[in-house]
Design a protein around this motif. Structure first.
Motif, PDB file in Angstrom:
ATOM      1  N   ASN A  85      20.872   1.528   4.105  1.00  0.00           N
ATOM      2  CA  ASN A  85      19.409   1.442   3.969  1.00  0.00           C
ATOM      3  C   ASN A  85      18.903   0.018   4.148  1.00  0.00           C
ATOM      4  N   ILE A  86      19.506  -0.677   5.089  1.00  0.00           N
ATOM      5  CA  ILE A  86      19.183  -2.071   5.349  1.00  0.00           C
ATOM      6  C   ILE A  86      18.653  -2.229   6.771  1.00  0.00           C
ATOM      7  N   LYS A  87      17.608  -3.029   6.900  1.00  0.00           N
ATOM      8  CA  LYS A  87      17.058  -3.361   8.214  1.00  0.00           C
ATOM      9  C   LYS A  87      17.147  -4.863   8.414  1.00  0.00           C
ATOM     10  N   VAL A  88      17.753  -5.278   9.524  1.00  0.00           N
ATOM     11  CA  VAL A  88      17.908  -6.699   9.834  1.00  0.00           C
ATOM     12  C   VAL A  88      17.155  -7.008  11.124  1.00  0.00           C
ATOM     13  N   GLU A  89      16.291  -8.018  11.074  1.00  0.00           N
ATOM     14  CA  GLU A  89      15.509  -8.422  12.237  1.00  0.00           C
ATOM     15  C   GLU A  89      15.627  -9.929  12.447  1.00  0.00           C
ATOM     16  N   ILE A 132      14.579   2.488   1.094  1.00  0.00           N
ATOM     17  CA  ILE A 132      15.213   3.738   0.664  1.00  0.00           C
ATOM     18  C   ILE A 132      14.186   4.860   0.726  1.00  0.00           C
ATOM     19  N   SER A 133      14.507   5.891   1.499  1.00  0.00           N
ATOM     20  CA  SER A 133      13.608   7.047   1.663  1.00  0.00           C
ATOM     21  C   SER A 133      12.194   6.621   2.037  1.00  0.00           C
ATOM     22  N   GLY A 134      12.109   5.642   2.912  1.00  0.00           N
ATOM     23  CA  GLY A 134      10.819   5.164   3.396  1.00  0.00           C
ATOM     24  C   GLY A 134      10.121   4.183   2.482  1.00  0.00           C
ATOM     25  N   GLU A 135      10.701   3.885   1.324  1.00  0.00           N
ATOM     26  CA  GLU A 135      10.075   2.958   0.381  1.00  0.00           C
ATOM     27  C   GLU A 135      10.706   1.576   0.491  1.00  0.00           C
ATOM     28  N   PHE A 136       9.846   0.575   0.580  1.00  0.00           N
ATOM     29  CA  PHE A 136      10.290  -0.816   0.680  1.00  0.00           C
ATOM     30  C   PHE A 136      10.725  -1.292  -0.699  1.00  0.00           C
ATOM     31  N   ILE A 137      12.031  -1.505  -0.892  1.00  0.00           N
ATOM     32  CA  ILE A 137      12.596  -1.812  -2.206  1.00  0.00           C
ATOM     33  C   ILE A 137      12.781  -3.306  -2.437  1.00  0.00           C
ATOM     34  N   GLY A 138      13.150  -4.037  -1.381  1.00  0.00           N
ATOM     35  CA  GLY A 138      13.419  -5.462  -1.556  1.00  0.00           C
ATOM     36  C   GLY A 138      13.553  -6.157  -0.220  1.00  0.00           C
ATOM     37  N   CYS A 139      13.596  -7.492  -0.276  1.00  0.00           N
ATOM     38  CA  CYS A 139      13.692  -8.252   0.964  1.00  0.00           C
ATOM     39  C   CYS A 139      14.168  -9.675   0.694  1.00  0.00           C
ATOM     40  N   ASP A 153      12.903 -16.412  -0.406  1.00  0.00           N
ATOM     41  CA  ASP A 153      12.004 -15.277  -0.709  1.00  0.00           C
ATOM     42  C   ASP A 153      12.741 -13.975  -0.999  1.00  0.00           C
ATOM     43  N   LEU A 154      13.789 -14.084  -1.801  1.00  0.00           N
ATOM     44  CA  LEU A 154      14.525 -12.894  -2.235  1.00  0.00           C
ATOM     45  C   LEU A 154      13.751 -12.223  -3.370  1.00  0.00           C
ATOM     46  N   VAL A 155      13.401 -10.953  -3.189  1.00  0.00           N
ATOM     47  CA  VAL A 155      12.650 -10.240  -4.228  1.00  0.00           C
ATOM     48  C   VAL A 155      12.993  -8.759  -4.171  1.00  0.00           C
ATOM     49  N   ILE A 156      13.110  -8.149  -5.356  1.00  0.00           N
ATOM     50  CA  ILE A 156      13.413  -6.731  -5.497  1.00  0.00           C
ATOM     51  C   ILE A 156      12.315  -6.083  -6.336  1.00  0.00           C
ATOM     52  N   LYS A 157      11.937  -4.869  -5.980  1.00  0.00           N
ATOM     53  CA  LYS A 157      10.944  -4.130  -6.753  1.00  0.00           C
ATOM     54  C   LYS A 157      11.376  -4.036  -8.210  1.00  0.00           C
ATOM     55  N   GLU A 158      10.439  -4.247  -9.134  1.00  0.00           N
ATOM     56  CA  GLU A 158      10.763  -4.384 -10.557  1.00  0.00           C
ATOM     57  C   GLU A 158      11.609  -3.234 -11.094  1.00  0.00           C
ATOM     58  N   ARG A 161      15.486  -3.210  -9.991  1.00  0.00           N
ATOM     59  CA  ARG A 161      16.363  -4.350 -10.239  1.00  0.00           C
ATOM     60  C   ARG A 161      17.591  -3.930 -11.045  1.00  0.00           C
ATOM     61  N   LYS A 162      18.615  -4.763 -11.014  1.00  0.00           N
ATOM     62  CA  LYS A 162      19.896  -4.526 -11.678  1.00  0.00           C
ATOM     63  C   LYS A 162      20.689  -3.396 -11.022  1.00  0.00           C
ATOM     64  N   ASN A 163      20.341  -3.096  -9.761  1.00  0.00           N
ATOM     65  CA  ASN A 163      21.088  -2.088  -9.000  1.00  0.00           C
ATOM     66  C   ASN A 163      21.976  -2.721  -7.929  1.00  0.00           C
ATOM     67  N   GLY A 164      22.035  -4.036  -7.936  1.00  0.00           N
ATOM     68  CA  GLY A 164      22.884  -4.730  -6.980  1.00  0.00           C
ATOM     69  C   GLY A 164      22.240  -5.002  -5.634  1.00  0.00           C
ATOM     70  N   TYR A 165      20.937  -4.729  -5.518  1.00  0.00           N
ATOM     71  CA  TYR A 165      20.280  -4.887  -4.222  1.00  0.00           C
ATOM     72  C   TYR A 165      20.121  -6.363  -3.828  1.00  0.00           C
ATOM     73  N   ALA A 166      19.877  -7.233  -4.800  1.00  0.00           N
ATOM     74  CA  ALA A 166      19.748  -8.660  -4.493  1.00  0.00           C
ATOM     75  C   ALA A 166      21.067  -9.195  -3.946  1.00  0.00           C
ATOM     76  N   THR A 167      22.168  -8.817  -4.593  1.00  0.00           N
ATOM     77  CA  THR A 167      23.490  -9.226  -4.116  1.00  0.00           C
ATOM     78  C   THR A 167      23.724  -8.715  -2.699  1.00  0.00           C
ATOM     79  N   GLU A 168      23.334  -7.467  -2.466  1.00  0.00           N
ATOM     80  CA  GLU A 168      23.514  -6.849  -1.150  1.00  0.00           C
ATOM     81  C   GLU A 168      22.753  -7.617  -0.072  1.00  0.00           C
ATOM     82  N   ILE A 169      21.508  -7.960  -0.338  1.00  0.00           N
ATOM     83  CA  ILE A 169      20.696  -8.670   0.652  1.00  0.00           C
ATOM     84  C   ILE A 169      21.278 -10.041   0.955  1.00  0.00           C
ATOM     85  N   ILE A 170      21.688 -10.761  -0.082  1.00  0.00           N
ATOM     86  CA  ILE A 170      22.273 -12.085   0.135  1.00  0.00           C
ATOM     87  C   ILE A 170      23.555 -11.973   0.960  1.00  0.00           C
TER      88      ILE A 170
END
Length: 224
Positions: A85-89, A132-139, A153-158, A161-170
């Protein structure tokens, strides 16, 4: 000047080791900020050559704020991570910027300023979205320059958070940079953000130096 958006983009950065004519230079800087209806802000690092100006600003009642740690990884390794569920541009778009602003609760009045600032980045960028499922969760995004990739500008929807998404993006930014031959990384984190600091430590980041801001609201005289 960046319309007051972020202190980093609206601050004076001393670059000289010897501060002759300090008060003349200070008056010049304060006047510029007054004309732009902004508080005068200096960015000061923990480097020895900034000690003198920091002392002078403290005497003048410039408040010390936002102590920040600059941290680096000296050797990026393969991250071995799945792109779920990751988009890279390789460039910014208005949809990414608007969602970033929503997650960060940034007023829409800054949209044009942020758009202009991001489009002024001349180096190659890695722009990542978690959807995820069309919803913008983090970036977050990375900027590659001089053998480093900077994380910004790392940010995750409140509520996500604590689901490991910040680690994943980095890790994805690091992986993308690694594939392009980048060996090092850096990021900046306010020292009061213990959760982020712990995360970055687990990823291998170590502090290189600190910086902070000196801020003073200068009143504009009546009639000016």
């Amino acid at each position: 000047m960046a319309n007051g958006y972020t202190k980093r983009a609206n601050s004076i950065n001393p670059i000289y080791k010897y501060y002759d004519n300090f008060y003349e230079k200070l008056a010049f800087c304060e006047e510029i900020f007054q004309k732009n209806s902004l508080p005068t802000i200096f960015k000061i690092t923990s480097a020895k050559e900034h000690e003198t100006i920091d002392i002078e600003l403290e005497k003048l009642k410039y408040e010390k704020i936002d102590l920040t740690s600059v941290q680096i990884i000296k050797e990026i390794l393969p991250q071995n991570i799945l792109y779920n569920n990751i988009k890279v541009e390789n460039k910014f778009n208005t949809n990414w910027i608007r969602n970033f602003m929503i997650l960060n609760k940034i007023s829409i009045q800054y949209f044009e300023t942020i758009l202009k600032m991001l489009n002024l980045i001349n180096s190659e960028v890695i722009v990542v979205s978690k959807i995820i499922s069309g919803e913008f969760i983090g970036c977050g995004f990375g900027v590659m320059e001089n053998g480093y990739v900077g994380i910004f500008d790392l940010v995750i929807k409140e509520n996500e958070r604590k689901n490991g998404y910040a680690t994943e993006i980095i890790k994805i930014i690091l992986e993308e940079a690694f594939r392009k031959g980048i060996k090092k990384s850096y990021l900046q984190v306010v020292t009061t953000n213990s959760m982020a600091i712990n995360l970055y430590a687990k990823l291998g980041y170590k502090e290189e130096y600190k910086y902070w801001y000196r801020r003073k609201d200068i009143k504009v005289p009546n009639g000016v």
